[in-house]
Design a protein around this motif. Structure first.
Motif, PDB file in Angstrom:
ATOM      1  N   GLU A 266      30.349  18.390  -6.982  1.00 17.71           N
ATOM      2  CA  GLU A 266      30.967  18.379  -5.659  1.00 17.71           C
ATOM      3  C   GLU A 266      30.408  19.553  -4.873  1.00 17.71           C
ATOM      4  O   GLU A 266      29.787  20.458  -5.429  1.00 17.71           O
TER       5      GLU A 266
ATOM      6  N   LYS B 163      24.550   0.713   1.461  1.00 17.58           N
ATOM      7  CA  LYS B 163      25.615   0.856   2.459  1.00 17.58           C
ATOM      8  C   LYS B 163      25.303   0.030   3.704  1.00 17.58           C
ATOM      9  O   LYS B 163      24.153  -0.056   4.134  1.00 17.58           O
TER      10      LYS B 163
ATOM     11  N   THR C  40      27.100   6.729  -8.594  1.00 21.11           N
ATOM     12  CA  THR C  40      28.452   6.798  -8.046  1.00 21.11           C
ATOM     13  C   THR C  40      28.677   8.148  -7.368  1.00 21.11           C
ATOM     14  O   THR C  40      29.231   8.225  -6.263  1.00 21.11           O
ATOM     15  N   THR C  41      28.232   9.216  -8.027  1.00 20.48           N
ATOM     16  CA  THR C  41      28.386  10.557  -7.473  1.00 20.48           C
ATOM     17  C   THR C  41      27.527  10.741  -6.227  1.00 20.48           C
ATOM     18  O   THR C  41      27.986  11.304  -5.225  1.00 20.48           O
TER      19      THR C  41
ATOM     20  N   ASP D  23      26.505   8.463  -4.160  1.00 23.57           N
ATOM     21  CA  ASP D  23      27.127   7.716  -3.064  1.00 23.57           C
ATOM     22  C   ASP D  23      28.223   8.544  -2.408  1.00 23.57           C
ATOM     23  O   ASP D  23      28.342   8.577  -1.178  1.00 23.57           O
ATOM     24  N   ARG D  24      29.025   9.200  -3.242  1.00 24.81           N
ATOM     25  CA  ARG D  24      30.108  10.029  -2.704  1.00 24.81           C
ATOM     26  C   ARG D  24      29.548  11.225  -1.940  1.00 24.81           C
ATOM     27  O   ARG D  24      30.028  11.556  -0.840  1.00 24.81           O
TER      28      ARG D  24
ATOM     29  N   TYR E 119      27.844   9.819   1.431  1.00 27.24           N
ATOM     30  CA  TYR E 119      28.630   9.125   2.456  1.00 27.24           C
ATOM     31  C   TYR E 119      30.073   9.594   2.575  1.00 27.24           C
ATOM     32  O   TYR E 119      30.753   9.239   3.519  1.00 27.24           O
ATOM     33  N   GLN E 120      30.563  10.403   1.624  1.00 28.38           N
ATOM     34  CA  GLN E 120      31.913  10.954   1.726  1.00 28.38           C
ATOM     35  C   GLN E 120      31.899  12.431   1.318  1.00 28.38           C
ATOM     36  O   GLN E 120      32.662  12.859   0.443  1.00 28.38           O
TER      37      GLN E 120
ATOM     38  N   ASN F  21      32.619  16.249   0.988  1.00 28.20           N
ATOM     39  CA  ASN F  21      33.748  17.140   1.246  1.00 28.20           C
ATOM     40  C   ASN F  21      33.226  18.557   1.398  1.00 28.20           C
ATOM     41  O   ASN F  21      33.102  19.293   0.422  1.00 28.20           O
TER      42      ASN F  21
ATOM     43  N   HIS G  25      36.993  21.139   0.827  1.00 28.45           N
ATOM     44  CA  HIS G  25      37.702  20.375  -0.194  1.00 28.45           C
ATOM     45  C   HIS G  25      39.198  20.278   0.123  1.00 28.45           C
ATOM     46  O   HIS G  25      39.813  21.270   0.544  1.00 28.45           O
TER      47      HIS G  25
END
Length: 389
Positions: free
Chosen positions: A42, A261, A344-345, A347-348, A351-352, A354, A357
């Motif tokens: 992250e 996406k 998966t990570t 993609d986060r 596109y998402q 943080n 946090h």
């Protein structure tokens, strides 16, 4: 607000901006690379115990202390109007936020390095490669799964896809004989009024495809009204995918490894199916070998453990294509779980992201408002006291 105070505030904001640039560059060069990305990766969340947090604490504290001392010493001699106080308070609030948010710039730096190392176009290109090759990359036990590998998953070539009709016949002593029949799924579009009235015009259209209206109605899977027309999805002709020489088990899978996406899933599935069929039946083996070589490089780039030898994998794929059997051994060993988690990570992170946090959002804004309120109250009190005399 006099000229000297304006200059002091502008210089202070500029100094904070320089510190933010420094943290951005630090985050940019500190990013470990996509081969080190895992499920728990992250962007920075202020962990209180590493070099970023410790330096952040001292720089923020030292800056605010020196800034407040200089502000009170040199810029409280002139009485401020309420309008000026509001302006000064707004600038001080901005500066307080900037002085507590260096780690956000650090996160932006990490994000920028991620996008630099793995541009979005390349990320989607890697996804397309994996989506095409996905049916070749399961472990051997998965090829017996009727959910993953089944004729109803075939998307290409025509007359596929198909629908499965199960017919159970009762035999002696409660034994059943089960028969599976497959029909192509076809589409017909007619005017709604013609379809509802079974008019001559509709009958002519139905005759052209070999049905009378009652036969079509019996075969209808789904109807959908689109403006003044009715789109009919119906069972077409009977097909035998199990005995089709141009269909092998690798074609009986329509799943995507990782969807791109903003592109419809059905469109991606179809394009991947077409490309996969071409690699298996239309193009020379060198094309499939080239794709597996790209896969090998991709796994190395993403830091995924792999024992794939492209040439061996091509041999296995063609063997099971020609035998039309279920693979019992296929040399495609790699850490599929790690690759799934990696994408998966990513993609986060793509596109998402943080940058701030959620776990520390309330703490950050609470500190900013609290310190700002204390500092601004001290400024107004000293300014009022000095100019009261």
């Amino acid at each position: 607000m006099d000229k000297k105070l304006k200059q002091f505030l502008i210089k202070s904001v500029a100094f904070l901006a320089l510190i933010h640039v420094g943290y951005f560059l630090y985050g940019f060069y500190k990013f470990k690379g996509i081969d080190q990305v895992n499920l728990f990766t992250e962007f920075y969340r202020f962990k209180f115990y590493d070099d970023v947090s410790i330096s952040h604490f001292f720089i923020t504290g030292l800056f605010l202390l020196i800034f407040l001392i200089l502000l009170l010493k040199n810029h409280t001699k002139q009485k401020q109007t309420w309008t000026n106080l509001i302006k000064i308070g707004s600038i001080l609030l901005l500066m307080t936020f900037l002085s507590f948010s260096f780690f956000i710039s650090y996160s932006f730096g990490m994000y920028a390095q991620l996008r630099s190392e793995l541009p979005q176009n390349q990320f989607h290109k890697d996804k397309r490669l994996l989506n095409v090759l996905n049916p070749f990359l399961y472990n051997t036990a998965s090829y017996g799964s009727e959910e993953l590998f089944d004729p109803v998953n075939i998307l290409y070539p025509k007359p596929y896809p198909v629908i499965e009709v199960v017919d159970s016949t009762l035999l002696i002593d409660s034994y059943y004989q089960v028969e599976y029949t497959y029909y192509s799924i076809d589409t017909l579009k007619v005017l709604t009024k013609d379809f509802n009235q079974a008019s001559t015009a509709a009958s002519k259209l139905l005759d052209q495809i070999g049905f009378d209206p009652s036969d079509l109605i019996a075969r209808i899977i789904r109807k959908e009204v689109i403006r003044d027309s009715t789109q009919i999805i119906y069972k077409g002709r009977e097909v035998s995918p199990r005995y089709d020489k141009d269909i092998c088990i690798f074609i009986e899978n329509n799943t995507l490894f990782s969807p791109e996406k903003d592109i419809p899933i059905e469109q991606q599935q179809y394009k991947s199916a077409v490309k996969r069929y071409q690699l298996l039946y239309d193009k020379k083996p060198d094309s499939l070998l080239s794709h597996f070589q790209k896969l090998d490089r991709l796994l190395i780039q993403y830091g995924v453990e792999s024992h794939i030898v492209p040439k061996d994998l091509v041999e296995d794929v063609y063997y099971y294509r020609d035998s039309q059997g279920i693979p019992t051994t296929i040399r495609n060993q790699f850490d599929r779980k790690a690759l799934v988690e990696k994408f998966t990570t990513l993609d986060r992170l793509f596109y998402q992201p943080n940058f701030l946090h959620p776990s520390i959002t309330s703490l950050l804004f609470g500190l900013v408002l609290g310190i700002w309120l204390i500092g601004f109250t001290i400024f107004m009190t000293v300014n009022y006291t000095r100019n009261k005399r």
